[in-house]
Design a protein around this motif. Structure first.
Motif, PDB file in Angstrom:
ATOM      1  N   ALA A   1      -3.819  -5.145  33.895  1.00 29.68           N
ATOM      2  CA  ALA A   1      -2.633  -4.305  33.736  1.00 29.68           C
ATOM      3  C   ALA A   1      -1.356  -5.112  33.945  1.00 29.68           C
ATOM      4  CB  ALA A   1      -2.685  -3.132  34.717  1.00 29.68           C
ATOM      5  N   VAL A   2      -1.369  -6.004  34.926  1.00 28.82           N
ATOM      6  CA  VAL A   2      -0.199  -6.848  35.194  1.00 28.82           C
ATOM      7  C   VAL A   2       0.075  -7.767  34.001  1.00 28.82           C
ATOM      8  CG1 VAL A   2       0.686  -8.743  36.604  1.00 28.82           C
ATOM      9  CG2 VAL A   2      -0.375  -6.771  37.701  1.00 28.82           C
ATOM     10  N   VAL A   3      -0.977  -8.377  33.462  1.00 26.65           N
ATOM     11  CA  VAL A   3      -0.806  -9.278  32.312  1.00 26.65           C
ATOM     12  C   VAL A   3      -0.306  -8.489  31.098  1.00 26.65           C
ATOM     13  CG1 VAL A   3      -1.971 -10.841  30.721  1.00 26.65           C
ATOM     14  CG2 VAL A   3      -2.567 -10.859  33.149  1.00 26.65           C
ATOM     15  N   TYR A   4      -0.850  -7.299  30.902  1.00 28.61           N
ATOM     16  CA  TYR A   4      -0.429  -6.433  29.790  1.00 28.61           C
ATOM     17  C   TYR A   4       1.061  -6.118  29.880  1.00 28.61           C
ATOM     18  CZ  TYR A   4       0.121  -2.046  27.178  1.00 28.61           C
ATOM     19  OH  TYR A   4       0.559  -1.054  26.335  1.00 28.61           O
ATOM     20  N   VAL A   5       1.514  -5.671  31.047  1.00 27.05           N
ATOM     21  CA  VAL A   5       2.924  -5.313  31.223  1.00 27.05           C
ATOM     22  C   VAL A   5       3.809  -6.553  31.073  1.00 27.05           C
ATOM     23  CG1 VAL A   5       4.640  -4.446  32.855  1.00 27.05           C
ATOM     24  CG2 VAL A   5       2.425  -3.300  32.652  1.00 27.05           C
ATOM     25  N   THR A   6       3.341  -7.687  31.578  1.00 28.39           N
ATOM     26  CA  THR A   6       4.106  -8.932  31.443  1.00 28.39           C
ATOM     27  C   THR A   6       4.296  -9.297  29.975  1.00 28.39           C
ATOM     28  OG1 THR A   6       3.282  -9.772  33.568  1.00 28.39           O
ATOM     29  CG2 THR A   6       4.186 -11.383  32.029  1.00 28.39           C
TER      30      THR A   6
ATOM     31  N   LEU B   1       2.522   3.075  32.097  1.00 32.24           N
ATOM     32  CA  LEU B   1       3.065   2.075  33.027  1.00 32.24           C
ATOM     33  C   LEU B   1       3.914   1.065  32.267  1.00 32.24           C
ATOM     34  CD1 LEU B   1       3.171   0.742  35.848  1.00 32.24           C
ATOM     35  CD2 LEU B   1       1.076  -0.500  35.222  1.00 32.24           C
ATOM     36  N   GLY B   2       3.412   0.618  31.122  1.00 31.74           N
ATOM     37  CA  GLY B   2       4.173  -0.320  30.300  1.00 31.74           C
ATOM     38  C   GLY B   2       5.480   0.276  29.829  1.00 31.74           C
TER      39      GLY B   2
ATOM     40  N   ILE C   1      -0.744  -9.146  21.310  1.00 27.51           N
ATOM     41  CA  ILE C   1      -1.668  -9.280  22.438  1.00 27.51           C
ATOM     42  C   ILE C   1      -1.755  -7.980  23.220  1.00 27.51           C
ATOM     43  CG2 ILE C   1      -2.040 -10.472  24.648  1.00 27.51           C
ATOM     44  CD1 ILE C   1      -0.979 -12.996  23.391  1.00 27.51           C
ATOM     45  N   THR C   2      -0.653  -7.217  23.258  1.00 31.55           N
ATOM     46  CA  THR C   2      -0.704  -5.945  23.981  1.00 31.55           C
ATOM     47  C   THR C   2      -1.692  -4.990  23.328  1.00 31.55           C
ATOM     48  OG1 THR C   2       1.135  -4.919  22.748  1.00 31.55           O
ATOM     49  CG2 THR C   2       1.709  -6.223  24.695  1.00 31.55           C
ATOM     50  N   TYR C   3      -1.863  -5.080  22.012  1.00 27.36           N
ATOM     51  CA  TYR C   3      -2.846  -4.237  21.330  1.00 27.36           C
ATOM     52  C   TYR C   3      -4.265  -4.696  21.641  1.00 27.36           C
ATOM     53  CZ  TYR C   3       0.321  -1.284  18.745  1.00 27.36           C
ATOM     54  OH  TYR C   3       1.256  -0.325  18.415  1.00 27.36           O
ATOM     55  N   ILE C   4      -4.446  -5.997  21.775  1.00 25.90           N
ATOM     56  CA  ILE C   4      -5.756  -6.509  22.166  1.00 25.90           C
ATOM     57  C   ILE C   4      -6.108  -6.001  23.566  1.00 25.90           C
ATOM     58  CG2 ILE C   4      -7.073  -8.594  22.713  1.00 25.90           C
ATOM     59  CD1 ILE C   4      -5.409 -10.033  20.546  1.00 25.90           C
ATOM     60  N   PHE C   5      -5.142  -6.042  24.482  1.00 20.69           N
ATOM     61  CA  PHE C   5      -5.370  -5.511  25.820  1.00 20.69           C
ATOM     62  C   PHE C   5      -5.614  -4.001  25.764  1.00 20.69           C
ATOM     63  CE2 PHE C   5      -3.756  -9.521  27.425  1.00 20.69           C
ATOM     64  CZ  PHE C   5      -4.456  -9.669  28.620  1.00 20.69           C
ATOM     65  N   GLY C   6      -4.877  -3.317  24.895  1.00 19.26           N
ATOM     66  CA  GLY C   6      -5.091  -1.886  24.740  1.00 19.26           C
ATOM     67  C   GLY C   6      -6.513  -1.587  24.297  1.00 19.26           C
ATOM     68  N   ASP C   7      -7.036  -2.400  23.373  1.00 20.30           N
ATOM     69  CA  ASP C   7      -8.427  -2.246  22.944  1.00 20.30           C
ATOM     70  C   ASP C   7      -9.389  -2.452  24.107  1.00 20.30           C
ATOM     71  OD1 ASP C   7      -7.540  -1.840  20.361  1.00 20.30           O
ATOM     72  OD2 ASP C   7      -7.926  -3.898  19.711  1.00 20.30           O
ATOM     73  N   VAL C   8      -9.105  -3.463  24.910  1.00 15.26           N
ATOM     74  CA  VAL C   8      -9.975  -3.775  26.050  1.00 15.26           C
ATOM     75  C   VAL C   8      -9.983  -2.622  27.057  1.00 15.26           C
ATOM     76  CG1 VAL C   8     -10.301  -5.300  28.044  1.00 15.26           C
ATOM     77  CG2 VAL C   8      -9.738  -6.273  25.800  1.00 15.26           C
ATOM     78  N   PHE C   9      -8.808  -2.108  27.396  1.00 14.52           N
ATOM     79  CA  PHE C   9      -8.728  -0.997  28.349  1.00 14.52           C
ATOM     80  C   PHE C   9      -9.513   0.214  27.850  1.00 14.52           C
ATOM     81  CE2 PHE C   9      -4.647  -3.044  29.802  1.00 14.52           C
ATOM     82  CZ  PHE C   9      -5.089  -3.311  31.088  1.00 14.52           C
ATOM     83  N   THR C  10      -9.313   0.575  26.581  1.00 16.30           N
ATOM     84  CA  THR C  10      -9.977   1.756  26.032  1.00 16.30           C
ATOM     85  C   THR C  10     -11.477   1.551  25.918  1.00 16.30           C
ATOM     86  OG1 THR C  10      -7.978   2.281  24.764  1.00 16.30           O
ATOM     87  CG2 THR C  10     -10.012   3.391  24.118  1.00 16.30           C
TER      88      THR C  10
END
Length: 227
Positions: free
Chosen positions: A16-21, A74-75, A51-60
């Motif tokens: 989550a921290v990396v995503y928001v960053t 949060l973002g 990259i935020t979409y890649i993280f979004g895929d990972v979270f989901t």
């Protein structure tokens, strides 16, 4: 298997921290224009924002829609706070000997129109990406991750690109230029995610083993606020 934990893990917090960053940095560097060719210009943020979409895929995929929703909001909150801080610091009186006020304002500032375009595009794009990926996971019984991430990205990045460019620039540029900006930005971001599909697979598979969780959203109502 559905994740029933009420708390979040260390790995979830790190991601989550990396995503928001990545999101905050994307917003900050968006003002820099990249001359890809003599006829194609893109905002520099395209090198990082996908990259935020890649993280979004990972979270989901790993944690499910509910926790992905938390990270998306949060973002949004952090981005809104960052913009507010930028505007406040620009408005602070500066001493006469400091000659960088105009440069600082150009780099850190944003117009209400562009800020609104960014926020609206972000919410529509990220939530549509997460919802589609979540539904497809159930429909495919967790198979064909590559197909699910690409299809969700096609929709999510489409919403983001169209909304951001249209709200930001409609009426300030000719229609052909705006459509070209949408097209090239969209294609770049989609190709970006496709290229990084092997990395998405590696991250997802590793996380599922570490976290011992693989969430299927059977009972989810896709309310972006709560539920």
């Amino acid at each position: 298997m559905t994740n029933k934990k009420s708390t979040v893990s260390t790995m979830f917090m790190v991601l989550a921290v990396v995503y928001v960053t990545c999101l905050l940095l994307s917003n900050l560097i968006a003002g820099k224009m990249w001359a890809v060719t003599s006829s194609i210009t893109l905002p520099a943020a395209v090198i990082l924002f996908p990259i935020t979409y890649i993280f979004g895929d990972v979270f989901t995929e790993v944690y499910g829609f509910r926790k992905a929703r938390t990270v998306i909001w949060l973002g949004f909150a952090c981005s809104f706070f960052a913009v507010a801080v930028y505007l406040i610091t620009i408005a602070l009186p500066h001493p006469g000997f400091w000659e960088n006020q105009d440069a600082y304002a150009v780099v850190m500032g944003t117009t209400p129109r562009v800020a609104a375009a960014s926020f609206i595009g972000y919410l529509f794009g990220e939530f549509s990406n997460s919802i589609i990926l979540s539904k497809l996971k159930v429909a495919t019984k967790g198979k064909k991750l590559y197909l699910r991430t690409i299809l969700s990205t096609l929709v999510g990045e489409g919403f983001d690109s169209v909304i951001f460019i249209m709200v930001s620039f409609w009426g300030t540029m000719d229609t052909k230029t705006i459509l070209n900006m949408i097209l090239f930005q969209y294609l770049f971001k989609v190709c970006y995610e496709i290229i990084f599909t092997p990395a998405t697979y590696a991250i997802v598979n590793r996380l599922k083993k570490i976290e011992d969780v693989d969430t299927y959203d059977y009972d989810v109502k896709y309310n972006v606020i709560k539920g």
